[in-house]
Enzyme design. Structure first.
Site, PDB file in Angstrom:
ATOM      1  N   GLY A  12       0.930  -1.167  -0.131  1.00  0.00           N
ATOM      2  CA  GLY A  12       0.066  -0.112   0.003  1.00  0.00           C
ATOM      3  C   GLY A  12       0.744   1.465   0.098  1.00  0.00           C
ATOM      4  CB  CYS A  13       0.239   4.672   1.003  1.00  0.00           C
ATOM      5  SG  CYS A  13       0.893   6.025   1.548  1.00  0.00           S
ATOM      6  CG  PHE A  14       5.985   5.032  -0.603  1.00  0.00           C
ATOM      7  CD1 PHE A  14       5.496   6.160  -0.066  1.00  0.00           C
ATOM      8  CD2 PHE A  14       6.275   4.957  -1.685  1.00  0.00           C
ATOM      9  CE1 PHE A  14       5.450   7.530  -1.053  1.00  0.00           C
ATOM     10  CE2 PHE A  14       6.471   6.018  -2.781  1.00  0.00           C
ATOM     11  CZ  PHE A  14       5.981   7.459  -2.460  1.00  0.00           C
TER      12      PHE A  14
END
Length: 176
Positions: A12-14
């Protein structure tokens, strides 16, 4: 002097994938970036467009004498939803897909065993869908994405709370 290793993980979002690793003893550095695509040196905007094939990922440099690759994977499994191929929580699309990018044959074997153990653990009612793929070039993200949780703690906390990630991972950790 110990030989350091590299782990590359997408979940997902880093922004949300840095902190769980960054705080672990034995982790030297965690870099937000892009991997798994076909364009050299993609930008954030290009990756988000879904046209480059990249996933947002973290590159984790670690000292295997202090933390094992298996421990890195345990943190990974506890930080995301391994049953959702379409993204993670509020972040949808291929750039937010979960994926393990192995850098050595040993990492591939450890990742496969770890994934199988998670599938057999009963923690999730759905299949574990995370692909285990040979690492391709990793491109660090723009500076403003690095260490986001430290640089923007209020925004990070709001994003983390709104996503449902914390509640999800706590629910499934209790099943361990």
């Amino acid at each position: 002097m110990s030989q350091h290793e590299i782990a590359i993980l997408a979940g997902g979002c880093f922004w949300c994938m840095v902190e769980p690793f960054d705080t672990r003893p034995g982790v030297i550095r965690v870099t937000s970036g892009y991997t798994g695509g076909h364009k050299e040196n993609p930008t954030y905007e290009e990756v988000c467009s879904g046209t480059t094939g990249h996933a947002e990922a973290v590159e984790i440099e670690f000292d295997p004498s202090l933390i094992s690759y298996e421990e890195i994977l345990n943190t990974y499994w506890s930080s995301m939803d391994p049953t959702d191929a379409g993204g993670q929580f509020l972040d949808r699309g291929s750039s937010y897909r979960p994926e393990i990018f192995y850098t050595t044959k040993e990492q591939k074997e450890i990742a496969e065993k770890s994934k199988e153990a998670l599938q057999n653990s009963g923690r999730f009612d759905k299949p574990i869908i995370v692909p285990i793929t040979k690492a391709s070039p990793f491109y660090p993200a723009e500076d403003y994405h690095q260490d986001f949780y430290r640089k923007n703690p209020e925004r990070y906390q709001l994003s983390e709370q709104a996503s449902g990630r914390a509640e999800f991972t706590q629910k499934h950790l209790k099943k361990q």
